[in-house]
Every structure is written in structure tokens, then in C-alpha cells.
Scaffold this active site. Structure first.
Site, PDB file in Angstrom:
ATOM      1  N   ASN A 172       3.547  -2.544  -4.369  1.00  0.00           N
ATOM      2  CA  ASN A 172       4.320  -2.798  -3.181  1.00  0.00           C
ATOM      3  C   ASN A 172       5.592  -1.785  -3.320  1.00  0.00           C
ATOM      4  O   ASN A 172       6.169  -1.357  -4.304  1.00  0.00           O
ATOM      5  CB  ASN A 172       4.822  -4.347  -3.223  1.00  0.00           C
ATOM      6  CG  ASN A 172       3.396  -5.083  -3.466  1.00  0.00           C
ATOM      7  OD1 ASN A 172       2.544  -4.800  -2.781  1.00  0.00           O
ATOM      8  ND2 ASN A 172       3.683  -6.025  -3.812  1.00  0.00           N
ATOM      9  N   VAL A 173       6.362  -1.797  -2.233  1.00  0.00           N
ATOM     10  CA  VAL A 173       7.521  -1.055  -2.009  1.00  0.00           C
ATOM     11  C   VAL A 173       8.850  -1.803  -1.823  1.00  0.00           C
ATOM     12  O   VAL A 173      10.042  -1.094  -1.435  1.00  0.00           O
ATOM     13  CB  VAL A 173       7.329   0.162  -0.734  1.00  0.00           C
ATOM     14  CG1 VAL A 173       6.341   1.059  -1.221  1.00  0.00           C
ATOM     15  CG2 VAL A 173       7.220  -0.450   0.583  1.00  0.00           C
ATOM     16  N   HIS A 188       3.596   3.342  -5.378  1.00  0.00           N
ATOM     17  CA  HIS A 188       3.741   4.231  -4.065  1.00  0.00           C
ATOM     18  C   HIS A 188       5.078   4.407  -3.705  1.00  0.00           C
ATOM     19  O   HIS A 188       5.328   4.474  -2.536  1.00  0.00           O
ATOM     20  CB  HIS A 188       2.969   3.296  -3.065  1.00  0.00           C
ATOM     21  CG  HIS A 188       1.439   3.111  -3.276  1.00  0.00           C
ATOM     22  ND1 HIS A 188       0.705   2.052  -2.935  1.00  0.00           N
ATOM     23  CD2 HIS A 188       0.692   3.877  -4.198  1.00  0.00           C
ATOM     24  CE1 HIS A 188      -0.587   2.238  -3.270  1.00  0.00           C
ATOM     25  NE2 HIS A 188      -0.560   3.398  -3.887  1.00  0.00           N
ATOM     26  N   CYS A 266      21.403  19.472   1.939  1.00  0.00           N
ATOM     27  CA  CYS A 266      21.295  20.543   2.423  1.00  0.00           C
ATOM     28  C   CYS A 266      21.012  20.644   3.982  1.00  0.00           C
ATOM     29  O   CYS A 266      20.622  21.744   4.215  1.00  0.00           O
ATOM     30  CB  CYS A 266      19.523  20.885   1.815  1.00  0.00           C
ATOM     31  SG  CYS A 266      18.381  19.870   2.535  1.00  0.00           S
ATOM     32  N   ASN A 330      -7.124 -12.869  -5.934  1.00  0.00           N
ATOM     33  CA  ASN A 330      -6.867 -12.280  -4.790  1.00  0.00           C
ATOM     34  C   ASN A 330      -7.575 -13.212  -3.408  1.00  0.00           C
ATOM     35  O   ASN A 330      -8.644 -13.692  -3.718  1.00  0.00           O
ATOM     36  CB  ASN A 330      -7.260 -10.919  -4.643  1.00  0.00           C
ATOM     37  CG  ASN A 330      -7.074 -10.335  -3.234  1.00  0.00           C
ATOM     38  OD1 ASN A 330      -5.850 -10.246  -2.899  1.00  0.00           O
ATOM     39  ND2 ASN A 330      -7.831 -10.110  -2.222  1.00  0.00           N
ATOM     40  N   GLY A 332      -9.902 -13.151  -0.562  1.00  0.00           N
ATOM     41  CA  GLY A 332     -10.683 -12.362   0.033  1.00  0.00           C
ATOM     42  C   GLY A 332     -11.267 -11.295  -1.100  1.00  0.00           C
ATOM     43  O   GLY A 332     -10.715 -11.192  -2.073  1.00  0.00           O
ATOM     44  N   SER A 348      -1.980 -16.771  -5.089  1.00  0.00           N
ATOM     45  CA  SER A 348      -1.267 -16.548  -6.305  1.00  0.00           C
ATOM     46  C   SER A 348      -0.330 -17.385  -6.261  1.00  0.00           C
ATOM     47  O   SER A 348       0.396 -17.955  -7.606  1.00  0.00           O
ATOM     48  CB  SER A 348      -0.894 -15.001  -6.352  1.00  0.00           C
ATOM     49  OG  SER A 348      -0.067 -14.615  -5.509  1.00  0.00           O
TER      50      SER A 348
END
Length: 365
Positions: A172-173, A188, A266, A330, A332, A348
Site C-alpha cells: 500500500n502507498v 511500491h 532542476c 484475504n 477472495g 481482516s
């Protein structure tokens, strides 16, 4: 020793997903759902539709699943207790109960026909970068304000009680684990940083949001109007996306040229969120670190991930190759079901809080 039996339970109506590609982060496109038609069918409660589109209805993005059985809770308890260096790997399913959609579940982003931005598209096209940052600008305030849920809090409590000595890796981000005091390896990357692809200079995402606002003052009123539920998006609802951006119409983009600031270090027009886009590769140092964590662990618990993305599946594959037991929690099917020692197809947010009050897990080690 871990019990070699496998408990597999998937919710009614969950279909099997296609495998991710073999290079970097790949994706599949599912059948598109006509959002205008969905909205018209729900015209009796238009405010509820707006809540779903803007991520206010947390349950809208959470797939349904039967509650966990006592046997499943006990099996997960035993799996964790018997491990001395448990490694936890989390995915998008962890954050759905916070109102952030995942990609592949029946209620995920792909179910609306969403195609995420690819690395190649972002790099080669200034127009694509402009479109991405316009959508991100619209969605950031709500995404940034998202709060952690029971799963994030329960995993942080397991860490505090000394039950996660192998560390945590997240796909996750959103940084919701961090909000609970965890410090996972972000496989990620994170949307909370902006990186220049030319000079690698990093900028805080909230500071970048202020720059976007200063550069595009005419958009501020539109954002607030959209969040109030007013129709300013040229007929395309502001669908919340997993990485924090929202879907907006091309016609709305054409109403005013959205300007993206250049890198202050830059001067290049090459700023992107510090995340691994689909089609890109996870940095080698991060892959090496994640693989090292797998090698050092004696058990792996996967939470809220289908493991369809190759960069995540490789971690489970490496654990299995090392004869490290794997438990999967999970909703699925997952790509690694055949590798799992234990498989629980429940939410969860319902399972982990119960685990904290189960047996010896109530006592810090």
C-alpha cells in the site's frame, strides 16, 4: 511445527482473477460498470451515491464475506504463536475498510472499468502527467485525511506485543500503517512523497498540494463544490481511486489548462508520485530488502492481498521455496492459494481484533 492442513473459504460470488503479468506491475481490465446508470438506479438516495463516489461510504469498497469461524480464529492464533520471526505482508484489502478501494475485488476499482496510469504513459506524455496531477489534486485532500481502521490498529498491536519479529512489508502507498505507529517496508513506494524523475529530488506531497493550489487557484472552488456533491465534473462522477486520485472528465479538464509545477531543484517537468506505477519495476534495493526479510522469517502472514502482482507473489514464492509456512487472510482467491498452509477468506477487520483477545496473544512476549 505448523499444522500442514489448509482451510480455504471464499465468499459467494467471488470470481477467479487473471494472473498479473511477468514484468513489473501489470494489470487486467474488467468489464466496465456504467456509473451514470448506477447513479440513476440509485436516484432515490442521491447523497448516498455521492458518498460512494467520493469515498465517504467506507463500506462501499469493502467486499462482503462470511464472518470467521472459531476454528479459523484458533488456527490463525496457533500459526502466529508458533512463529518466532513472523513476517507480515499487507495489500490493498487492508485499507478498504478505511474507504480506499482496492483493485481486484468485486467492489474494486477494476469493476468500474478503471485503467490505472502506466509508467510508460506517464513518462512519455506531458499531457498524461497533467491529467494525472489534476486527478490527484482533486482526490488528495480526502485521501490524505483517510484514517486507519481495525486492521491497521490490530497489526500495530501485534507488533507492540512482540508477535511480528520478522517485520512488515506493505504494497500500500497510503501510509495508514504509519499512522498507527508501524514502519513497514513500502514495496511500491508512497504517495506521500513526490520525486523528480530527472534529479531524484524529493518533495513532501502535502507541500506539493499547496504548490498545485497556488498554481491553479481557479480549481479550488471546483474541488470544494465537487466535495459538496455538486455536478462540476462534466458528467463523470468523481470516483475515488486506490492511489488517491479521482476520475474526472476530459471535458472538465478542457475548461481550464491545469498547470503542473516544475522541479524546484532542476527545473524539469518530470515530477511524479514516489510510487511504482503499473509497468514499472520495484527498485532493486527494495526487492533485495524484502527478500532478505523473507529469508530471515520463519512464517509469513499475508493480509488483504490477492498477490496477483508479481512483485508481491515473488515474496510468497520465495517463502514457499524455503519451506516457510504461509497463512493468507484475504477475501477472495489469491495467486498463492496453492502455497498456503492456512487460508481464511474473511475480512481482516473482523478477524484480527478477535485474535488480539485470543489465548496467549493477549499477553506481550
Amino acid at each position: 511445527m505448523h499444522d500442514a492442513s489448509v482451510s480455504v473459504r471464499t465468499p459467494h460470488g467471488a470470481g477467479t482473477e487473471g494472473l498479473a503479468g511477468t514484468d513489473g506491475l501489470a494489470f487486467q481490465t474488467l468489464k466496465r460498470v456504467d456509473t451514470d446508470q448506477a447513479a440513476s438506479q440509485s436516484s432515490a438516495n442521491p447523497s448516498a451515491v455521492k458518498d460512494v463516489l467520493w469515498g465517504k461510504n467506507q463500506q462501499a469498497f469493502t467486499p462482503s464475506a462470511p464472518p470467521p469461524t472459531d476454528e479459523e480464529i484458533q488456527a490463525l492464533h496457533d500459526f502466529i504463536v508458533e512463529s518466532e520471526k513472523l513476517l507480515i505482508v499487507t495489500g490493498a484489502g487492508v485499507s478498504t475498510e478505511s474507504g480506499i478501494p482496492d483493485y481486484r475485488s468485486p467492489t474494486g476499482a477494476y469493476s468500474t472499468g478503471f485503467k490505472p496510469m502506466t509508467h510508460q504513459e506517464f513518462v512519455r506524455s506531458a499531457a498524461s502527467r497533467q491529467r494525472y496531477w489534476a486527478r490527484s489534486y482533486f482526490g488528495w485532500r480526502r485521501f490524505f485525511g483517510t484514517q486507519p481502521n481495525e486492521t491497521h490498529r490490530a497489526l500495530a498491536t501485534l507488533e507492540e506485543r512482540g508477535r511480528v519479529r520478522g517485520g512488515m512489508i506493505t504494497q500500500n502507498v497510503d501510509r495508514l500503517h504509519h499512522a498507527c505507529g508501524s514502519s513497514p517496508l513500502e514495496l511500491h513506494g508512497t504517495t506521500h512523497h513526490v520525486v523528480c524523475m530527472n534529479c531524484q529530488d524529493l518533495t513532501d506531497r502535502q507541500m506539493f498540494q499547496e504548490k498545485l493550489a497556488a498554481t491553479n487557484p481557479q480549481w479550488i472552488d471546483s474541488i470544494e463544490a465537487a466535495e459538496r456533491g455538486e455536478d462540476v465534473l462534466a458528467g463523470t462522477p468523481g470516483l475515488q481511486r486506490p492511489d488517491g486520485d479521482v476520475e474526472i472528465g476530459e471535458e472538465f479538464l478542457r475548461k481550464g489548462l491545469f498547470k503542473v509545477p516544475v522541479c524546484e531543484n532542476c527545473g524539469a517537468d518530470t515530477l511524479k508520485p514516489d510510487v511504482v506505477f503499473f509497468g514499472d519495476n520495484v527498485p532493486k534495493w527494495r526487492v533485495d530488502c524484502a527478500m532478505g526479510m523473507v529469508q530471515d522469517s520463519d512464517a509469513m502472514l499475508v493480509v488483504g492481498s490477492s498477490l496477483m502482482v508479481l512483485s508481491a507473489y515473488r515474496l510468497a514464492r520465495a517463502a514457499a521455496d524455503a519451506s516457510t509456512p504461509i497463512a493468507i487472510l484475504n477475501v477472495g482467491p489469491t495467486r498463492a492459494d496453492d502455497l498456503a498452509t492456512l487460508r481464511v477468506g474473511a475480512r481482516s477487520g473482523e478477524v484480527l481484533p478477535r485474535l488480539l483477545n485470543c489465548g496467549s496473544l493477549t499477553i506481550p512476549t
